[in-house]
Design a protein around this motif. Structure first.
Motif, short mmCIF file in Angstrom:
data_model
loop_
_atom_site.label_atom_id
_atom_site.label_comp_id
_atom_site.label_asym_id
_atom_site.label_seq_id
_atom_site.Cartn_x
_atom_site.Cartn_y
_atom_site.Cartn_z
N ARG A 79 15.42 54.79 70.83
CA ARG A 79 14.23 53.88 70.80
C ARG A 79 13.99 54.00 71.86
NH1 ARG A 79 13.16 48.96 68.27
NH2 ARG A 79 10.52 49.70 67.53
N ILE A 80 12.18 54.79 72.04
CA ILE A 80 11.63 55.14 72.64
C ILE A 80 9.79 53.64 73.22
CG2 ILE A 80 10.05 56.69 74.40
CD1 ILE A 80 11.77 59.21 72.89
N ASP A 81 10.28 53.31 74.46
CA ASP A 81 9.15 53.00 74.83
C ASP A 81 7.72 53.70 75.33
OD1 ASP A 81 7.11 50.63 75.53
OD2 ASP A 81 8.22 49.68 76.45
N LYS A 82 6.78 53.89 74.50
CA LYS A 82 5.60 54.87 75.31
C LYS A 82 5.11 54.22 76.39
CE LYS A 82 4.14 55.79 70.64
NZ LYS A 82 3.76 56.12 69.09
N GLU A 83 5.13 52.75 76.91
CA GLU A 83 4.39 51.92 77.33
C GLU A 83 5.35 52.34 78.72
OE1 GLU A 83 3.50 48.26 77.09
OE2 GLU A 83 2.64 47.54 75.22
N LYS A 84 7.02 52.26 79.14
CA LYS A 84 7.24 52.81 80.15
C LYS A 84 7.51 54.23 80.00
CE LYS A 84 9.65 48.29 80.10
NZ LYS A 84 11.03 47.90 79.66
N CYS A 85 7.57 55.22 79.07
CA CYS A 85 7.28 56.32 79.78
C CYS A 85 7.17 57.39 79.91
CB CYS A 85 7.64 56.65 77.95
SG CYS A 85 8.18 58.87 77.97
N ARG A 86 7.14 57.88 81.25
CA ARG A 86 6.23 58.46 82.25
C ARG A 86 6.13 60.37 81.16
NH1 ARG A 86 7.20 55.79 88.12
NH2 ARG A 86 6.31 54.12 87.10
N GLU A 87 6.66 60.67 81.04
CA GLU A 87 7.03 62.09 80.60
C GLU A 87 7.64 62.78 81.75
OE1 GLU A 87 2.92 63.00 78.88
OE2 GLU A 87 3.10 61.70 77.58
N CYS A 88 8.64 62.64 81.63
CA CYS A 88 9.32 63.07 83.06
C CYS A 88 10.26 64.14 82.19
CB CYS A 88 10.16 62.00 83.75
SG CYS A 88 11.51 61.70 83.33
N SER A 89 10.05 64.20 81.12
CA SER A 89 11.35 65.19 80.04
C SER A 89 12.43 65.09 80.58
CB SER A 89 10.60 66.59 80.21
OG SER A 89 10.91 67.36 81.70
N LEU A 90 13.22 64.29 81.56
CA LEU A 90 14.98 64.04 81.59
C LEU A 90 15.42 63.86 80.64
CD1 LEU A 90 14.73 61.73 85.19
CD2 LEU A 90 15.49 64.75 84.32
N CYS A 91 15.13 63.11 79.73
CA CYS A 91 15.80 62.83 78.39
C CYS A 91 15.51 63.89 77.55
CB CYS A 91 15.23 62.13 77.97
SG CYS A 91 13.53 61.98 77.60
N THR A 92 14.84 64.59 77.19
CA THR A 92 14.94 65.70 76.23
C THR A 92 15.50 67.38 77.14
OG1 THR A 92 12.48 65.63 75.56
CG2 THR A 92 13.27 68.01 75.57
N ARG A 93 15.59 67.22 78.18
CA ARG A 93 16.28 68.17 79.27
C ARG A 93 18.12 68.04 79.07
NH1 ARG A 93 14.13 69.12 84.11
NH2 ARG A 93 12.94 68.12 84.35
N GLN A 94 18.58 66.44 78.80
CA GLN A 94 19.38 66.30 78.88
C GLN A 94 20.24 66.18 77.52
OE1 GLN A 94 21.28 64.41 81.60
NE2 GLN A 94 20.32 65.30 83.35
N CYS A 95 18.91 65.76 76.04
CA CYS A 95 19.81 66.09 74.55
C CYS A 95 20.49 66.88 74.33
CB CYS A 95 18.07 65.64 73.87
SG CYS A 95 18.50 65.19 72.64
N LYS A 96 22.24 66.96 74.30
CA LYS A 96 21.84 68.37 73.85
C LYS A 96 22.08 68.74 71.64
CE LYS A 96 26.70 65.20 73.55
NZ LYS A 96 26.22 64.83 74.94
N ALA A 97 21.47 67.89 71.68
CA ALA A 97 21.18 68.03 70.00
C ALA A 97 19.39 67.95 70.20
CB ALA A 97 21.16 66.55 69.56
N SER A 98 18.95 68.47 70.56
CA SER A 98 17.32 69.39 71.28
C SER A 98 16.35 67.88 69.92
CB SER A 98 17.41 70.16 70.27
OG SER A 98 17.96 70.54 71.64
N CYS A 99 16.67 66.38 70.14
CA CYS A 99 15.98 66.45 68.59
C CYS A 99 14.92 65.22 69.65
CB CYS A 99 17.19 65.19 68.00
SG CYS A 99 17.91 64.25 69.18
#
Length: 523
Positions: free
Chosen positions: A221-241
């Motif tokens: 799960r992603i905490d919207k308040e803490k997320c800074r939209e740096c996109s690190l999680c997306t660019r390392q997610c091999k499932a592109s999900c």
């Protein structure tokens, strides 16, 4: 910690399952054979309700951990993707969010179900992840493993040790070998470039578990308040999900690899119950300050300085190994040539496979229909067969499914290896006593090939070696007691083991061959 636990279990499962296909002695199955039987599709085909309930419950609680821990094909894709990611910082950040291609994966899944119901075993076997990995190991890795074993056996014999024994390395089926190579190349390329593309668009098991994982209790799960939209999680997610812009995760494609938990520098991602309050791990203040612009800095490409690969340097040990391997291969070729002459005088022709009206399947498979409906062509029984009587079929409807042939050996009544290892229920577990009384076929005498009639000499090899005592030698001319004797088969006692066909001296076709039974029976 979650990622370390997942990696440890994944390595154990991957190594053990791979060894099941490499171990030609069948001893590893004593300890790790259960790992093959908890694979999803084989468990479904075997109607193993306990395993099915366990895997469904596992997915509904923890998500698709099956795909990242238990499935060998999934772990293989992770390994390929990880190797590519180690090349540079840019390669580690090569993924991006992409919408799910539901039309493709559910379309392929529909075709898979239709093929499964219609009995198109070849199409089912092509898409089954566990079976695909089994064919890759059996056809590509097993020969290398066996050559290494033969090398050890060669040196062991030189020091009067018999800890190793040499085995025959041969191509069991060219079509299946080509399929294994093509499958390996396709999955390798997809994993190298896009990570889990195969799992989330093609694999039918991934589609089923993906649907169930939408409702799993524990999710990333992603905490919207803490997320800074740096996109690190997306660019390392091999499932592109992971869609970092909308702070959402497609849980049908998430394989619970937990890479994003360590990637996030802001503590915005956690693995927790979807029914509880979201809690993320605390992040030190200093780390928050230094990571505020990490998304922008990570997009820069790696420097273009040249590096010298250690693989490019000459490797003396590698040359020595190749030299020894070549020497061993030459020696094996000479020995093989020696085996093709009888006393150094007459050339012994290789046996050819006879035309059978009905193919032969192992005892315990009940019959052709049951075997055809349950077998996924994983080649596990072919790998462990000590008598080398099992090989993949080349028929269109039965492609990749094993069948029996007796050119290299015969099915010994005391051997039940294939029934012990089959995870899909295609070959039911049987005892030695049961196997000795199961008729999988019957022997048929071919008059024009029989040595007593063609050469005018006594033989009787088939009768001497029949374990069921189903062959009797009688005079070819009942009125002449001095006439040469020919075999007569008692089909009521014959179990179709193939000892007579294998040990018949007639070449290239045996004078006695086995015809399979569509339904097995007991004598």
């Amino acid at each position: 910690m979650l990622k370390k636990i997942r990696l440890t279990l994944a390595v154990i499962f991957f190594a053990a399952i791979t060894l099941l296909f490499l171990d030609f002695t069948g001893t590893i199955h004593i300890w790790f054979g259960w790992m093959a039987k908890i694979q999803f599709l084989p468990a479904v085909l075997a109607l193993n309700s306990g395993v099915i309930i366990f895997l469904v419950a596992l997915t509904l609680i923890f998500g698709r951990v099956y795909c990242s821990v238990i499935c060998p094909m999934g772990v293989f894709q992770d390994a390929v993707s990880w190797i590519n990611g180690r090349r540079s910082k840019k390669s580690r950040m090569r993924f991006s969010w992409s919408p799910a291609k539901d039309w493709l994966r559910y379309g392929i899944f529909a075709l898979f179900i239709i093929a499964l119901v219609a009995g198109a075993g070849s199409f089912v076997a092509l898409l089954a992840p566990y079976s695909s990995w089994g064919r890759i190991v059996s056809n590509l890795f097993a020969p290398v493993w066996q050559w290494g074993n033969n090398l050890l056996a060669y040196f062991s014999e030189r020091v009067d040790s018999y800890a190793f024994y040499s085995t025959d390395v041969w191509l069991k089926s060219l079509p299946v070998f080509i399929i294994a190579v093509v499958t390996f190349i396709i999955i390798f390329i997809l994993a190298w470039r896009n990570g889990r593309t195969w799992c989330n668009t093609v694999c039918p098991v991934g589609t089923v578990l993906g649907f169930l994982s939408r409702f799993s209790i524990f999710q990333v799960r992603i905490d919207k308040e803490k997320c800074r939209e740096c996109s690190l999680c997306t660019r390392q997610c091999k499932a592109s999900c992971i869609d970092y812009k909308n702070h959402s995760i497609d849980h049908s494609r998430c394989v619970a690899c937990f890479d994003c938990l360590d990637t996030c520098k802001h503590g915005a991602i956690s693995y927790s119950s979807r029914f509880g309050k979201h809690t993320a791990k605390p992040v030190p203040a200093a780390e928050k300050e230094t990571s505020s612009n990490i998304g922008q800095t990570q997009t820069s490409t790696a420097s273009s300085g040249k590096t010298v690969s250690s693989a490019a340097r000459p490797d003396a040990s590698r040359r020595n190994f190749l030299a020894v391997t070549a020497m061993l291969a030459t020696s094996a070729a000479v020995k093989a040539q020696e085996k093709k002459v009888d006393g150094g005088l007459a050339v012994i022709k290789d046996k050819k496979i006879p035309e059978r009206a009905t193919r032969i399947v192992p005892a315990g498979s009940i019959g052709l229909r049951n075997f055809h409906q349950h077998c996924t062509g994983c080649q596990l029984c072919v790998s462990v067969c000590p008598n080398q009587v099992l090989r993949p079929s080349t028929g269109i409807l039965t492609l990749m499914q094993p069948e029996m042939s007796y050119e290299r050996g015969y099915c010994r009544p005391e051997c039940t290896k294939c029934s012990e290892v089959c995870p899909a229920g295609a070959i039911r577990p049987i005892t030695v006593e049961e196997k000795s009384s199961i008729q999988i076929g019957h022997a048929v005498w071919v008059k024009e090939n029989c040595v007593p009639l063609t050469d005018g000499v006594e033989c009787g090899n088939c009768a001497r070696h029949c374990p069921a005592g189903a062959i009797l030698m009688v005079n070819s001319d009942p009125a002449d007691p001095a006439s040469v004797k020919i075999p007569v088969v008692n089909t009521e006692r014959c179990i179709g083991c193939g000892a007579c066909e294998n040990l018949c001296p007639a070449r290239p076709f045996s004078a006695i061959c086995v015809e399979g039974h569509e339904m097995h029976s007991e004598i």
